[in-house]
Design an enzyme around this catalytic site. Structure first.
Site, PDB file in Angstrom:
ATOM      1  CB  SER A 102      -0.927   0.001   1.210  1.00  0.00           C
ATOM      2  OG  SER A 102      -0.174   0.072   2.398  1.00  0.00           O
ATOM      3  N   GLY A 103       0.401   2.292  -0.612  1.00  0.00           N
ATOM      4  CA  GLY A 103       1.177   3.522  -0.709  1.00  0.00           C
ATOM      5  C   GLY A 103       1.839   3.690  -2.058  1.00  0.00           C
ATOM      6  CB  CYS A 104       2.913   1.467  -4.666  1.00  0.00           C
ATOM      7  SG  CYS A 104       4.346   1.058  -3.679  1.00  0.00           S
ATOM      8  CD  GLN A 105       0.203   7.279  -9.666  1.00  0.00           C
ATOM      9  OE1 GLN A 105       1.325   7.731  -9.523  1.00  0.00           O
ATOM     10  NE2 GLN A 105      -0.691   7.858 -10.435  1.00  0.00           N
ATOM     11  CB  SER A 106       2.496   1.061 -10.052  1.00  0.00           C
ATOM     12  OG  SER A 106       2.790   2.192 -10.816  1.00  0.00           O
TER      13      SER A 106
END
Length: 138
Positions: A49-53
């Site tokens: 979590s916390g990644c755009q991809s």
């Protein structure tokens, strides 16, 4: 396990690139070296979590306590960033990973200056997740 360069070689190769376009291409090429991630590991438990991809990272200790890292992303540049992170942590135990601050290495590459804010946040999320997985094994 993927054939990734040692951190010193990675830094030398990065420095040999003439411009940021070449550096991005090198990062993408590193991502192509990652072993394929089995479909059963592409699940919410391994999703960072916390990644755009979409980014999946799996850590497994071997019999000597060295963490084996597996990862993938649906974005080529992010997959390359995973490979850069893995090259810094390859061959280390959970304790060594928890104690190692890799941020100075990224600062020496000036990588964060050339990533979008969302990519920088995703990189931080990957580092936090790997360190948390390592800490959970201690």
């Amino acid at each position: 396990m993927a054939s990734l360069p040692e951190p010193q070689k990675l830094a030398r190769n990065f420095a040999r690139c003439n411009d940021w376009e070449e550096k991005y291409l090198y990062v993408i090429e590193l991502g192509e070296r990652l072993d394929p991630l089995p479909d059963e590991w592409r699940n919410p438990e391994n999703l960072i979590s916390g990644c755009q991809s979409q980014v999946w990272i799996v850590t497994q200790p071997d019999e000597q306590g060295v963490l084996i890292l597996h990862g993938d992303s649906d974005a080529a540049i992010v997959k390359g960033l995973i490979a850069v992170v893995f090259s810094l942590y390859q061959g280390l135990t959970a304790q060594e990973i928890v104690e190692l601050d890799v941020r100075p290495f990224f600062e020496s590459l000036a990588l964060n200056q050339h990533l979008t804010p969302s990519r920088s946040q995703g990189l931080e999320a990957m580092l936090r997740a790997i360190r948390a997985h390592a800490a959970a094994l201690l």
